[in-house]
Design a protein around this motif. Sequence first.
Motif, mmCIF file in Angstrom:
data_model
loop_
_atom_site.group_PDB
_atom_site.id
_atom_site.type_symbol
_atom_site.label_atom_id
_atom_site.label_comp_id
_atom_site.label_asym_id
_atom_site.label_seq_id
_atom_site.Cartn_x
_atom_site.Cartn_y
_atom_site.Cartn_z
ATOM 1 N N LEU A 1 0.831 -1.359 -0.016
ATOM 2 C CA LEU A 1 0.006 -0.167 0.196
ATOM 3 C C LEU A 1 0.772 1.306 -0.006
ATOM 4 O O LEU A 1 0.534 2.119 -0.896
ATOM 5 N N TYR B 1 -8.428 1.604 -3.006
ATOM 6 C CA TYR B 1 -8.378 2.269 -1.419
ATOM 7 C C TYR B 1 -8.174 0.806 -0.696
ATOM 8 O O TYR B 1 -8.677 0.896 0.676
ATOM 9 N N LYS B 2 -8.076 -0.416 -1.178
ATOM 10 C CA LYS B 2 -7.838 -1.439 -0.276
ATOM 11 C C LYS B 2 -6.325 -1.761 0.230
ATOM 12 O O LYS B 2 -5.470 -1.332 -0.633
ATOM 13 N N LYS B 3 -6.304 -2.285 1.326
ATOM 14 C CA LYS B 3 -4.749 -2.381 1.712
ATOM 15 C C LYS B 3 -3.877 -3.439 0.921
ATOM 16 O O LYS B 3 -2.727 -3.296 0.254
#
Lengths: 511, 511
Positions: free
Chosen positions: B427, B448-450
Amino acid sequence: MAANLRLFGSVVHLCKRHAGMLQRYSSNTSQISEEVQKLLSLKEQLGDAKPQKFQLKTPKGTRDYNPRQMAIREGVFKTIINCFKRHGAETIDTPVFELKETLTGKYGEDAKLIYDLADQGGEILSLRYDLTVPFARYLAMNKISTIKRYHIAKVYRRDNPAMTRGRYREFYQCDFDIAGQYDLMIPDAECVKIVAEILSELNVGDFIIKLNNRLLLDGMFAVCGVPEDKFRTICSAVDKLDKTFWEDVRSEMVDEKGLAPEVADRIGEYVRLNGQLELVEQLMQDEQMMKNKMARQGLEEMKLLLTYCQLFGVLNKVSFDLSLARGLDYYTGVIYEAILTSTAEKAQTDGADKNESVGVGSVAGGGRYDGLVGMFDPKGKKVPCVGVSIGIERLFSIMEAKAEAAEGKVRTTETQVYVASGQKNMLEERMKLCNLLWEGGIKTELSYKKNPKLLNQFQYAEEHGIPFLAIIGEQELKDGVVKVRNTSTREEETFPREKLLDEIRTRVSSS
Amino acid sequence: MAANLRLFGSVVHLCKRHAGMLQRYSSNTSQISEEVQKLLSLKEQLGDAKPQKFQLKTPKGTRDYNPRQMAIREGVFKTIINCFKRHGAETIDTPVFELKETLTGKYGEDAKLIYDLADQGGEILSLRYDLTVPFARYLAMNKISTIKRYHIAKVYRRDNPAMTRGRYREFYQCDFDIAGQYDLMIPDAECVKIVAEILSELNVGDFIIKLNNRLLLDGMFAVCGVPEDKFRTICSAVDKLDKTFWEDVRSEMVDEKGLAPEVADRIGEYVRLNGQLELVEQLMQDEQMMKNKMARQGLEEMKLLLTYCQLFGVLNKVSFDLSLARGLDYYTGVIYEAILTSTAEKAQTDGADKNESVGVGSVAGGGRYDGLVGMFDPKGKKVPCVGVSIGIERLFSIMEAKAEAAEGKVRTTETQVYVASGQKNMLEERMKLCNLLWEGGIKTELSYKKNPKLLNQFQYAEEHGIPFLAIIGEQELKDGVVKVRNTSTREEETFPREKLLDEIRTRVSSS
């Protein structure tokens, strides 16, 4: 009506003359009584139609934009929209009014500032107060659970206008929001990045983006001993810290809202804190705080947010500020507010009172509101959202003042060629040439006079910053050529008519 | 409130089930009473809060624009604004509401369609009904006697909406007007040219621009024997010819408005005429007409206008049509109306009634209004004006239908690069790379996800039409390189990180 207005105009005119005469010839009574007679006879002509109190103005708190202001406004919008697009945002639009019930219960005390429409039979409507509530209504209505959108539109507040400082009753908001269930603080950090990019690119001086978190605030209130049912009202009091001094806020808490003085003082200790990652670390050493679940989560979020701000290269633009509270009820996590520091400083050293200066420096604000969409969904389904709103009117005012100071001419048209002739009876030929250029995509104007003077045409081009003139006369028509004059160098060249478009295109693309 | 709403949602849900059951198992009474019990107990839980009639909708006659519609709308605006700028226009903006008295007495019978704001103390306000009256108010207020401006903004009419055909209560108008004392018909002809350019460029099918002249109409009324005090009301009747048949208009004139039948029949002879320069010549042979000063001037203006239309290359797009009257009171000379002929024809052959089809084909209208600004000037000073308004909503509807039919994807974002990784804990590195691209002016997004799946990231880029992916992993970081993947060809190339921006720029500018 027009005739009556004209008559009324004459009366007003005479009144003014009359007043002037009273000053200048106050002894000359015969002249005065003559004027009075004229007035009376004119009044008689008006007959029944009483002189109306006709107001030639825009409504209170609103303004027109003239072409020069529009040119500046479009420049600002372009910068902002470019930034939103650079971050992959789509755009939507919603009606200027909503069902009144859509806005009910979203704005707390500020609801009194909502403009209602008259009940003319049918639905009860109100003008939108912001773009966030319509956005939430849009998401719920269309069952949208992920979107990244911007929305630039006017909103309406029956507030006390302060137009010289860019505070209006009708004003633009430029909102950027990210809706969706994502991992912590990633979209939240992009919002900070966007505000930093826009304010930097607009070149409006130094600024700082204050950051805080509603969870942390609530946790802090609990730690200080605020009863839970007073969290929101105490939060409202803290929100006033950007406009008034701590003493006033404290007395609001204690005298008006019945908080114990020692509780208020504990809050006072916290809200004076601001910093960056070191402040997070410091608060993480605060055992009281760390025992509170909300405070702990708030601090963890702040730590992540500041870390991500660093990765996005904007750590030097942000300040973790425990006094930031934001007025609106619907925030549930991170909150933002950007202020122009050079402006605020200037106003303060000028001795302006705090209320007039610091608050006005605010040019963007926002935060996370995870519950708002759920208020519209029939089943209460939540859609987590975070967003920022750019306070564009204040930025317009600054850009206008800058343009004013620079004294440079702001072009309000993009005309590239002015078709002209110095000879009579050339109107039809000018029109034909104009048409040739329009068809070729060249931005072209001509005089609307049948036989304009050549000098007037040159002057028009110069005043309007039109770079080239295309000039024709009997000789040019006979030879099948057009004379092209460079407005600034005054150099003239002659081209065959069939090559005109190409020659003009080359010149305008390099000028 | 959110909790109540959720509860209310459950009640609604049960009600629906209940209704369905009544149909399906109308004999099964025990099951029904069970459902009723559930309903009652849920109702009890709601307590005092009665189930609100909560409506999740936009106000009647209005709509949201989703990102796809916005993309189409922006394309249409771009074409229109380009045209206005090609003709050297500036732009202005005015508030969405005006003092009510500013609108009073300008719209005749249509005044009943004006939206008023509630009287909340202070000024009495109304939403703007068009952009012409605010323009005239602006000119008078700022003492402007020459300007060529466009104004694109929403206007409001409490009309009967017909949204499928692009008729709304909130809708855009795109106005172009030329104010100033100029020689006859030159700006008037440019307005025709502009309408022709816009409708041609938007490619919405065949169209015709009907032309007429209020002076000629009034002269014709006089020649036919209409008493002067009935000119405006008879003009209103003629205006309905685009929506109803002559028989209905005639009976309105005779039965409702008390015109002698033979006078109405004489009008009937004229209003069926249409043509071009030959019709002007024909009417100029009409001795009765030529004896009337207004008719004579009207015909001379029409002759000039048609000549200029020829010079501007749009004669094949216009029709001199004696049945064109236009509803508004304030026109004083030339009047225009553009209609889409292919749409109208289609609707008519489909057997739709005239009211539903022909009127809807109207996509632009306007005319000369030399008296309107004088109504606002305290001294009645006149500023001659001529202008056209493009009925943009109808055009949006057509463009939307076309996009729908083409089934092609309309891109709603402009993102050029999607930063991706297939490995965990990337990320922060993705954020850093994203920042590098943003700083370089590249339109970039990231998940927007890790730890998003690589395949999901590929899919996102494909679905959103993002042409390139920038991919990193442990190895790329170690080697100081970035992998660039072309979304459509799926080809991958690897570049040193410091050359990434240049390589991407080359690729996006050529893609």
